[in-house]
Motif scaffolding. Structure first.
Motif, mmCIF file in Angstrom:
data_model
loop_
_atom_site.group_PDB
_atom_site.id
_atom_site.type_symbol
_atom_site.label_atom_id
_atom_site.label_comp_id
_atom_site.label_asym_id
_atom_site.label_seq_id
_atom_site.Cartn_x
_atom_site.Cartn_y
_atom_site.Cartn_z
ATOM 1 N N ASP A 20 0.856 -1.175 0.000
ATOM 2 C CA ASP A 20 0.000 0.000 0.000
ATOM 3 C C ASP A 20 0.899 1.234 0.000
ATOM 4 N N THR A 21 0.304 2.376 -0.340
ATOM 5 C CA THR A 21 1.019 3.641 -0.385
ATOM 6 C C THR A 21 0.272 4.644 0.480
ATOM 7 N N GLU A 22 0.944 5.216 1.488
ATOM 8 C CA GLU A 22 0.309 6.157 2.408
ATOM 9 C C GLU A 22 1.100 7.462 2.416
ATOM 10 N N ILE A 23 0.424 8.574 2.112
ATOM 11 C CA ILE A 23 1.059 9.881 2.010
ATOM 12 C C ILE A 23 0.177 10.888 2.724
ATOM 13 N N SER A 24 0.740 11.650 3.674
ATOM 14 C CA SER A 24 -0.050 12.662 4.375
ATOM 15 C C SER A 24 -0.112 13.960 3.583
ATOM 16 N N GLN A 25 0.975 14.371 2.943
ATOM 17 C CA GLN A 25 0.969 15.585 2.140
ATOM 18 C C GLN A 25 2.081 15.475 1.113
ATOM 19 N N GLY A 26 1.782 15.785 -0.135
ATOM 20 C CA GLY A 26 2.828 15.694 -1.134
ATOM 21 C C GLY A 26 2.340 16.021 -2.525
ATOM 22 N N ARG A 27 3.290 16.164 -3.422
ATOM 23 C CA ARG A 27 3.021 16.318 -4.851
ATOM 24 C C ARG A 27 3.585 15.072 -5.524
ATOM 25 N N ILE A 28 2.721 14.339 -6.194
ATOM 26 C CA ILE A 28 3.097 12.995 -6.624
ATOM 27 C C ILE A 28 2.925 12.854 -8.132
ATOM 28 N N TYR A 29 3.956 12.375 -8.788
ATOM 29 C CA TYR A 29 3.885 12.005 -10.189
ATOM 30 C C TYR A 29 4.208 10.510 -10.260
ATOM 31 N N THR A 30 3.260 9.706 -10.646
ATOM 32 C CA THR A 30 3.481 8.261 -10.613
ATOM 33 C C THR A 30 3.121 7.619 -11.942
ATOM 34 N N GLN A 31 3.871 6.604 -12.263
ATOM 35 C CA GLN A 31 3.530 5.729 -13.384
ATOM 36 C C GLN A 31 3.564 4.318 -12.840
ATOM 37 N N ILE A 32 2.408 3.680 -12.870
ATOM 38 C CA ILE A 32 2.265 2.395 -12.198
ATOM 39 C C ILE A 32 1.976 1.320 -13.232
ATOM 40 N N ASN A 33 2.837 0.314 -13.319
ATOM 41 C CA ASN A 33 2.600 -0.830 -14.191
ATOM 42 C C ASN A 33 1.770 -1.891 -13.495
ATOM 43 N N TYR A 34 1.995 -2.059 -12.199
ATOM 44 C CA TYR A 34 1.260 -3.035 -11.407
ATOM 45 C C TYR A 34 0.656 -2.314 -10.205
ATOM 46 N N PRO A 35 -0.554 -2.660 -9.814
ATOM 47 C CA PRO A 35 -1.259 -1.849 -8.816
ATOM 48 C C PRO A 35 -0.781 -2.073 -7.394
ATOM 49 N N ALA A 36 -0.879 -1.001 -6.602
ATOM 50 C CA ALA A 36 -0.785 -1.143 -5.158
ATOM 51 C C ALA A 36 -2.149 -1.569 -4.643
ATOM 52 N N ASP A 37 -2.160 -2.253 -3.510
ATOM 53 C CA ASP A 37 -3.448 -2.641 -2.932
ATOM 54 C C ASP A 37 -4.275 -1.418 -2.591
ATOM 55 N N PHE A 38 -3.613 -0.395 -1.994
ATOM 56 C CA PHE A 38 -4.294 0.838 -1.641
ATOM 57 C C PHE A 38 -3.343 2.010 -1.878
ATOM 58 N N ARG A 40 -3.341 5.806 -0.251
ATOM 59 C CA ARG A 40 -4.007 6.713 0.681
ATOM 60 C C ARG A 40 -3.237 8.036 0.731
ATOM 61 N N ALA A 41 -3.968 9.137 0.608
ATOM 62 C CA ALA A 41 -3.321 10.444 0.682
ATOM 63 C C ALA A 41 -4.252 11.409 1.403
ATOM 64 N N ALA A 42 -3.732 12.088 2.460
ATOM 65 C CA ALA A 42 -4.533 13.083 3.177
ATOM 66 C C ALA A 42 -4.671 14.354 2.349
ATOM 67 N N GLN A 43 -3.594 14.797 1.716
ATOM 68 C CA GLN A 43 -3.623 15.976 0.859
ATOM 69 C C GLN A 43 -2.504 15.830 -0.153
ATOM 70 N N ALA A 44 -2.870 15.925 -1.435
ATOM 71 C CA ALA A 44 -1.844 15.689 -2.442
ATOM 72 C C ALA A 44 -2.281 16.223 -3.788
ATOM 73 N N ARG A 45 -1.305 16.529 -4.648
ATOM 74 C CA ARG A 45 -1.539 16.803 -6.054
ATOM 75 C C ARG A 45 -0.924 15.627 -6.810
ATOM 76 N N ILE A 46 -1.765 14.917 -7.523
ATOM 77 C CA ILE A 46 -1.331 13.638 -8.086
ATOM 78 C C ILE A 46 -1.501 13.667 -9.597
ATOM 79 N N ILE A 47 -0.446 13.344 -10.308
ATOM 80 C CA ILE A 47 -0.510 13.120 -11.753
ATOM 81 C C ILE A 47 -0.104 11.670 -11.969
ATOM 82 N N ALA A 48 -1.057 10.842 -12.386
ATOM 83 C CA ALA A 48 -0.817 9.399 -12.425
ATOM 84 C C ALA A 48 -1.091 8.840 -13.804
ATOM 85 N N ASP A 49 -0.243 7.959 -14.269
ATOM 86 C CA ASP A 49 -0.432 7.198 -15.492
ATOM 87 C C ASP A 49 -0.499 5.744 -15.066
#
Length: 280
Positions: A20-38, A40-49
């Motif tokens: 799983d991925t747990e983030i309380s605050q952050g700016r996230i750029y992710t490219q995921i080939n295989y999924p995480a189970d979960f 979780r982000a309390a506050q974030a700006r996420i750009i995901a592929d």
């Protein structure tokens, strides 16, 4: 593996599955080939592929997502249409497959789209009001696309599928047609198979984006295994006699021989398949 970040700017390319991925605050750029189970982000700006599905749990965020794929649709859908005097009953079994029953010939056939187990149109009808468009569009049968939100008209004379995405460089998409037939033999009977003649038409339509081929396969063990004969290309010279012919195919003994024709765009219509068994 577990990823925990209290605060940070994260650029991540993941090729393995995280617990799983747990983030309380952050700016996230992710490219995921295989999924995480979960995720979780309390506050974030996420750009995901994301190429695979993931279950996100976010309380506050700004999300830019580019998702490759489509939402699963397990629903059973049933509809009917009439084409060339044949009444078809369409049974769409979720994303698994699409079965059609031809009431005229009393036969089941399976239709699908390239890259999918099911046929892309998931609902449709014979649109009486579109009869005036049939000469231009091929028929008055209209069907809805479950992925791109398009309306398709069925054209029985077109030897390829149109690309669902107009932005694709390849606009003509091949699809394979499979037809089977059988010659029976019993007891000590041996039938020579000097030649197989296939007769049909493609209405003079040419293909630019792929190479159309038609292949004859045959089986002497009731379809358990098949031997492939020669693959033939599209013959455009109408003066050629019997352009789709396969010669010297041995002998047929009990219980007989099954023939299978695989065609990805050579013939739009098959009229007959004949076997020469007397050397004439």
């Amino acid at each position: 593996m577990t990823v925990q970040v209290t605060q940070g700017r994260v650029y991540m390319t993941g090729s393995v599955r995280a617990g799983d991925t747990e983030i309380s605050q952050g700016r996230i750029y992710t490219q995921i080939n295989y999924p995480a189970d979960f995720a979780r982000a309390a506050q974030a700006r996420i750009i995901a592929d994301a190429k695979k599905e993931v279950i996100p749990e976010i309380s506050q965020s700004r999300v830019y997502a580019h998702v490759k794929g489509r939402v699963a649709d397990p629903k059973l859908r049933v509809w009917t249409f009439t084409l060339d005097g044949h009444d078809f009953f369409v049974l769409r079994l979720g994303d698994g497959e699409t079965l059609l029953y031809d009431i005229y010939s009393e036969q089941w056939v399976e239709w699908d789209s390239q890259g999918s187990g099911a046929w892309r149109p998931n609902i449709g009808m014979t649109w009486i009001g579109a009869a005036a468009l049939a000469d231009t569009l091929g028929s008055s049968v209209v069907a809805g696309d479950d992925t791109f939100g398009l309306l398709w008209f069925l054209d029985p004379e077109q030897p390829y599928d149109d690309a669902p995405n107009p932005g694709r460089s390849v606009q003509q998409i091949e699809f394979e047609r499979i037809v089977t037939g059988q010659v029976f033999a019993s007891g000590r009977q041996y039938l020579p198979c000097y030649a197989i003649f296939l007769d049909g038409d493609n209405y003079g339509i040419t293909v630019d984006d792929f190479t159309p081929l038609i292949t004859l396969e045959y089986s002497d063990d009731q379809g358990r295994t098949f031997v492939s004969a020669e693959s033939l290309g599209l013959e455009t010279d109408i003066t050629v006699n019997n352009p789709y012919t396969w010669n010297s195919l041995g002998q047929i003994s009990s219980p007989g021989r099954m023939f299978r024709v695989r065609d990805n765009g050579v013939l739009t219509r098959i009229d007959s398949m004949e076997m020469n068994d007397n050397g004439g």
